[in-house]
Write a protein that holds these residues in place. Structure first.
Motif, short mmCIF file in Angstrom:
data_model
loop_
_atom_site.label_atom_id
_atom_site.label_comp_id
_atom_site.label_asym_id
_atom_site.label_seq_id
_atom_site.Cartn_x
_atom_site.Cartn_y
_atom_site.Cartn_z
N ARG A 1 -1.73 -3.14 -4.34
CA ARG A 1 -1.40 -1.71 -4.26
C ARG A 1 -2.68 -0.90 -4.27
O ARG A 1 -3.76 -1.44 -4.52
CB ARG A 1 -0.47 -1.31 -5.42
N THR A 2 -2.56 0.41 -4.01
CA THR A 2 -3.77 1.20 -3.81
C THR A 2 -3.63 2.63 -4.31
O THR A 2 -2.51 3.16 -4.41
CB THR A 2 -4.13 1.20 -2.30
N PHE A 3 -4.77 3.24 -4.61
CA PHE A 3 -4.80 4.67 -4.92
C PHE A 3 -5.12 5.50 -3.67
O PHE A 3 -5.31 6.71 -3.76
CB PHE A 3 -5.85 4.95 -6.01
N SER A 4 -5.24 4.84 -2.51
CA SER A 4 -5.68 5.55 -1.30
C SER A 4 -4.59 6.38 -0.64
O SER A 4 -4.88 7.26 0.15
CB SER A 4 -6.16 4.54 -0.25
N LYS A 5 -3.34 6.06 -0.90
CA LYS A 5 -2.26 6.70 -0.14
C LYS A 5 -1.58 7.76 -1.01
O LYS A 5 -2.00 8.89 -1.03
CB LYS A 5 -1.28 5.63 0.35
N ALA B 1 0.83 -1.22 0.00
CA ALA B 1 0.00 0.00 0.00
C ALA B 1 0.86 1.27 0.00
O ALA B 1 0.44 2.31 -0.49
CB ALA B 1 -0.93 -0.01 1.20
N TYR B 2 2.09 1.16 0.53
CA TYR B 2 2.95 2.35 0.66
C TYR B 2 4.15 2.31 -0.28
O TYR B 2 5.14 3.02 -0.08
CB TYR B 2 3.40 2.50 2.14
N PHE B 3 4.06 1.46 -1.28
CA PHE B 3 5.13 1.22 -2.26
C PHE B 3 5.78 2.51 -2.77
O PHE B 3 6.99 2.63 -2.83
CB PHE B 3 4.51 0.42 -3.43
#
Ligand SMILES: Cc1ncc(COP(=O)(O)O)c(C=O)c1O
Length: 364
Positions: A222-226, A194-196
């Motif tokens: 992975r995410t678009f949130s961070k 998530a913090y890649f």
């Protein structure tokens, strides 16, 4: 009603999110509240993403594209021509943890996960009547050897949160290479990255590289949130072998990723300059917080993410409540008696956090 509910969910922990700003304002009658509790991006999303959102609004009466076709193409390009069949979008990467459980876990299967870490691996295993085997961190880092030793013939999934939430620490490429070398062939290694985008350490392994090199056991979340600042839209993705993706597709709700999220994410991927600004701000502000912690004699764990775990040397719940009363929301409850996590904010937010912490800790 208890007899109606499946017994294995009776005592599942209900997820407790970071306290929302509005709730704290309402409950404590405060006007100015700073939230540094959920590792959101203090700069918000790219302006291109906001424009794309606006442009997509008139079409919200239509169902979204259930396959996220355009976004998949864009993400494939973003990763230099990744096979689109290796990509699956979801309503936040959180939903992918649920989909992995639904797709792969039978009653009695085992899931190995670090502790403390992102708190969804364990309940979403137990939801399926699977057993969650939690392995304590060593010196605030994931212990891949211990995680490997916890794997049995019943283990289907091993979660590797890298960087780990709430510690911000990473496992290195050589550690991961050794771990994957010993992993049984019928077990998946799920890298929650998530913090890649924030990581600076050159020893950090990019989970996608394992996929590119043909490792079919690796799943990357992975995410678009961070870093991309779209937490409120709920969109994340899995990168995995096409066969794994096809199984996740079978348990996926048809329209799980809404049209606004798809439009904004696509634009966000194209705004490399914004991403750079976010990463640089985080790097700079982490250094600011480290200096301030040093000045105050507060122990902390150097972080590869956008949050820092620190030792208040007082009961963490007391510190959490005292900070809250002064309008600063941070996060505790990780099982470390005196340690709490703060999200890296803007300079103004970080200064308010430091002043408040200083006053809370000197009040005794
Ligand atoms: C390690 C980790 N994984 C997953 C998530 C969930 O992210 P999303 O918003 O994509 O569901 C978070 C959010 O805090 C996280 O810290």
């Amino acid at each position: 009603m208890k007899a109606l509910a499946r017994p294995n969910i009776h005592d599942l922990a209900v997820y407790k999110p970071g306290k929302p700003i509005k709730e704290v304002q309402r409950e404590l009658g405060l006007e100015e509240v700073v939230k540094l509790a959920s590792n959101e991006n203090p700069l918000g999303p790219s302006l291109l993403a906001l424009k794309a959102l606006e442009a997509a609004v008139p079409d919200v009466y239509l169902y979204p594209d259930g396959s996220s076709y355009r976004l998949k193409q864009t993400l494939s390009e973003y990763y230099g021509g990744l096979d689109p069949d290796q990509i699956l979008f979801a309503n936040g990467s959180n939903e992918l943890v649920q989909q992995l459980s639904l797709a792969f876990l039978n009653p009695g299967d085992e899931v190995v996960a670090p502790r403390p870490s992102f708190p969804r691996y364990e309940p979403l295993a137990r939801m399926m009547n699977a057993r969650a085997v939690e392995v304590d961190l060593t010196d605030f880092r994931l212990d891949l050897e211990a995680l490997g030793r916890a794997v049995t013939e019943r283990t289907k999934l091993v979660y590797i949160c890298n960087p780990n939430n709430p510690t911000g620490t990473i496992v290195t490429k050589s550690e991961v290479d050794a771990f994957l070398g010993g992993l049984p062939a019928d077990c998946l290694a799920v890298f929650d990255e998530a913090y890649f985008e924030y990581v600076d350490d050159p020893a950090y392994p990019d989970g996608l590289e394992y996929l590119r090199n043909g490792n079919r056991q690796v799943v990357v979340l992975r995410t678009f949130s961070k870093c991309f600042g779209l937490a409120g839209l709920r969109i994340g993705y899995a990168l995995a072998d096409p066969e794994i993706i096809a199984f996740l597709e079978r348990v996926r709700e048809p329209f799980n990723v809404n049209a606004l999220a798809q439009a904004a994410a696509e634009a966000a991927l194209r705004d490399g300059a914004h991403k750079q600004r976010v990463v640089e701000l985080n790097r700079r502000e982490k250094q600011f917080l480290y200096r301030e912690f040093d000045r105050l004699g507060i122990e902390y764990i150097p972080s590869e993410a956008n949050f820092i775990l620190f030792n208040a040397r007082r009961d963490e719940q007391e510190v959490f409540q005292a900070m809250l009363r002064q309008g600063v929301i941070i996060r505790g409850g990780f099982g470390y008696r005196t340690w709490l996590r703060v999200t890296v904010g803007t300079r103004e937010q970080n200064e308010k956090f430091i002043h408040t912490l200083q006053s809370v800790l000197t009040e005794g």
